[in-house]
Design a protein around this motif. Structure first.
Motif, short mmCIF file in Angstrom:
data_model
loop_
_atom_site.label_atom_id
_atom_site.label_comp_id
_atom_site.label_asym_id
_atom_site.label_seq_id
_atom_site.Cartn_x
_atom_site.Cartn_y
_atom_site.Cartn_z
N VAL A 299 1.69 -1.08 1.06
CA VAL A 299 2.75 -0.10 0.81
C VAL A 299 2.49 1.19 1.58
O VAL A 299 1.44 1.83 1.39
CB VAL A 299 2.86 0.22 -0.69
CG1 VAL A 299 3.98 1.22 -0.95
CG2 VAL A 299 3.07 -1.05 -1.50
N PRO A 300 3.41 1.60 2.46
CA PRO A 300 3.26 2.91 3.13
C PRO A 300 3.62 4.04 2.18
O PRO A 300 4.52 3.90 1.33
CB PRO A 300 4.25 2.81 4.29
CG PRO A 300 5.30 1.86 3.80
CD PRO A 300 4.60 0.87 2.92
N PHE A 301 2.94 5.17 2.30
CA PHE A 301 3.21 6.32 1.46
C PHE A 301 4.08 7.32 2.22
O PHE A 301 3.61 8.31 2.77
CB PHE A 301 1.91 6.98 1.01
CG PHE A 301 1.00 6.07 0.22
CD1 PHE A 301 1.52 5.12 -0.64
CD2 PHE A 301 -0.38 6.16 0.34
CE1 PHE A 301 0.70 4.28 -1.38
CE2 PHE A 301 -1.21 5.33 -0.39
CZ PHE A 301 -0.67 4.38 -1.25
N GLY A 302 5.37 7.00 2.27
CA GLY A 302 6.32 7.87 2.95
C GLY A 302 6.00 8.02 4.42
O GLY A 302 5.63 7.05 5.10
N ASP A 303 6.13 9.24 4.94
CA ASP A 303 5.87 9.52 6.34
C ASP A 303 4.48 10.15 6.55
O ASP A 303 4.20 10.76 7.57
CB ASP A 303 6.93 10.47 6.91
CG ASP A 303 8.32 9.85 6.86
OD1 ASP A 303 8.42 8.62 7.07
OD2 ASP A 303 9.29 10.60 6.62
N SER A 304 3.61 9.99 5.57
CA SER A 304 2.31 10.66 5.61
C SER A 304 1.33 10.00 6.59
O SER A 304 0.32 10.59 6.96
CB SER A 304 1.68 10.66 4.22
OG SER A 304 1.40 9.33 3.80
N GLY A 305 1.62 8.75 6.98
CA GLY A 305 0.69 8.00 7.79
C GLY A 305 -0.31 7.21 6.98
O GLY A 305 -1.07 6.41 7.52
N TYR A 306 -0.32 7.43 5.66
CA TYR A 306 -1.20 6.68 4.77
C TYR A 306 -0.49 5.42 4.27
O TYR A 306 0.74 5.40 4.12
CB TYR A 306 -1.59 7.52 3.56
CG TYR A 306 -2.59 8.61 3.85
CD1 TYR A 306 -3.96 8.35 3.82
CD2 TYR A 306 -2.15 9.90 4.13
CE1 TYR A 306 -4.87 9.36 4.07
CE2 TYR A 306 -3.07 10.91 4.38
CZ TYR A 306 -4.43 10.63 4.35
OH TYR A 306 -5.33 11.63 4.60
N SER A 307 -1.27 4.38 4.00
CA SER A 307 -0.75 3.19 3.34
C SER A 307 -1.84 2.60 2.47
O SER A 307 -3.04 2.75 2.75
CB SER A 307 -0.27 2.15 4.36
OG SER A 307 -1.33 1.69 5.17
N GLY A 308 -1.42 1.95 1.40
CA GLY A 308 -2.36 1.32 0.49
C GLY A 308 -2.14 -0.18 0.42
O GLY A 308 -1.01 -0.65 0.62
#
Length: 243
Positions: free
Chosen positions: A164-173
């Motif tokens: 799952v990407p966390f919006g446009d933050s560049g982070y994903s889990g």
């Protein structure tokens, strides 16, 4: 991955064979050739370390056609304690979608050129929807032999995961679970095991991507081929970049 009854880890890659943390398949949105390189603090394949809890250098080359066909190769350093120094994977497959449902089928060959009777091959398939992916891999050829040999033909690996990407933050889990069943162990189930992993990754632009991952396999000390600490929670970090 290590296939003997001594010490040994998808994916994956596949997400490693078909492990989410071990192997990166090429994009088939357009015909292209791409490459990837990476370094990991510990190389896991389906929950089991392939480097005796040490670091590994990895990389691959992929071709993807707009028809959905792809082919590629991927390599990693390994340490099984027997002189085997690297793994070389060769794979080809076809991917596409029916509406919002994606699919991927193919064949992967795991080779250990300086190892002793370790090579094996699998056919694999997966389905994906939104952030979810589930699939399986079936061993169709192997150099392993003997009535009690693990990683022989007929072994089956199931897995499911979410990324799952966390919006446009560049982070994903990500969260992943896999289960390995061995054909030659069908009567006792002493070798069959499950494992899970969780990860957090960050896209750092031109510098590639970094990740922090937790890994745990439900393998008891009775498994002579498994690392004695396989049932402990382990943390590993990664860096990768695609070109």
């Amino acid at each position: 991955m290590k296939k003997t009854l001594i010490a040994t880890s998808l994916a994956t890659a596949m997400a490693s064979a078909v492990s989410l943390s071990a192997l990166t398949l090429p994009s088939v949105a357009a015909a292209e050739v791409s490459a990837n390189v990476g370094v990991v603090s510990n190389y896991f394949f389906r929950g089991v370390t392939q480097t005796d809890d040490g670091a590994a250098v990895q990389g691959g080359l992929d071709y993807g056609h707009d028809s959905g066909f792809y082919a590629g190769t991927w390599a990693s350093t390994v340490d099984f304690g027997d002189g085997t120094s690297y793994e070389l994977d060769l794979y080809a497959g076809y991917g596409g979608s029916f509406g919002d449902l994606g699919y991927d089928v193919g064949y992967i060959y795991y080779a250990y050129p300086d190892g002793d009777d370790l090579d094996f091959g699998e056919i694999y398939g997966s389905l994906s929807y939104s952030y979810l992916t589930a699939g399986l891999a079936y061993t169709v050829n192997s150099q392993a032999s003997g009535d009690d040999a693990a990683f022989d033909t007929g072994d089956l690996y199931y897995y499911a995961g979410v990324d799952v990407p966390f919006g446009d933050s560049g982070y994903s889990g990500s969260l992943y679970y896999g289960y390995y069943t061995f054909e030659n162990d069908s009567s006792t189930n002493e070798l069959d095991y499950g494992h899970w992993s969780a990860g957090l990754s960050k896209d750092v632009g031109d510098f590639g991507s970094v990740g922090f991952n937790l890994e745990m396999a439900d393998i008891s000390g009775d498994h002579a081929w498994a690392d004695s600490n396989s049932d402990d929670l382990k943390l590993w970090i990664s860096w990768s970049k695609s070109f």
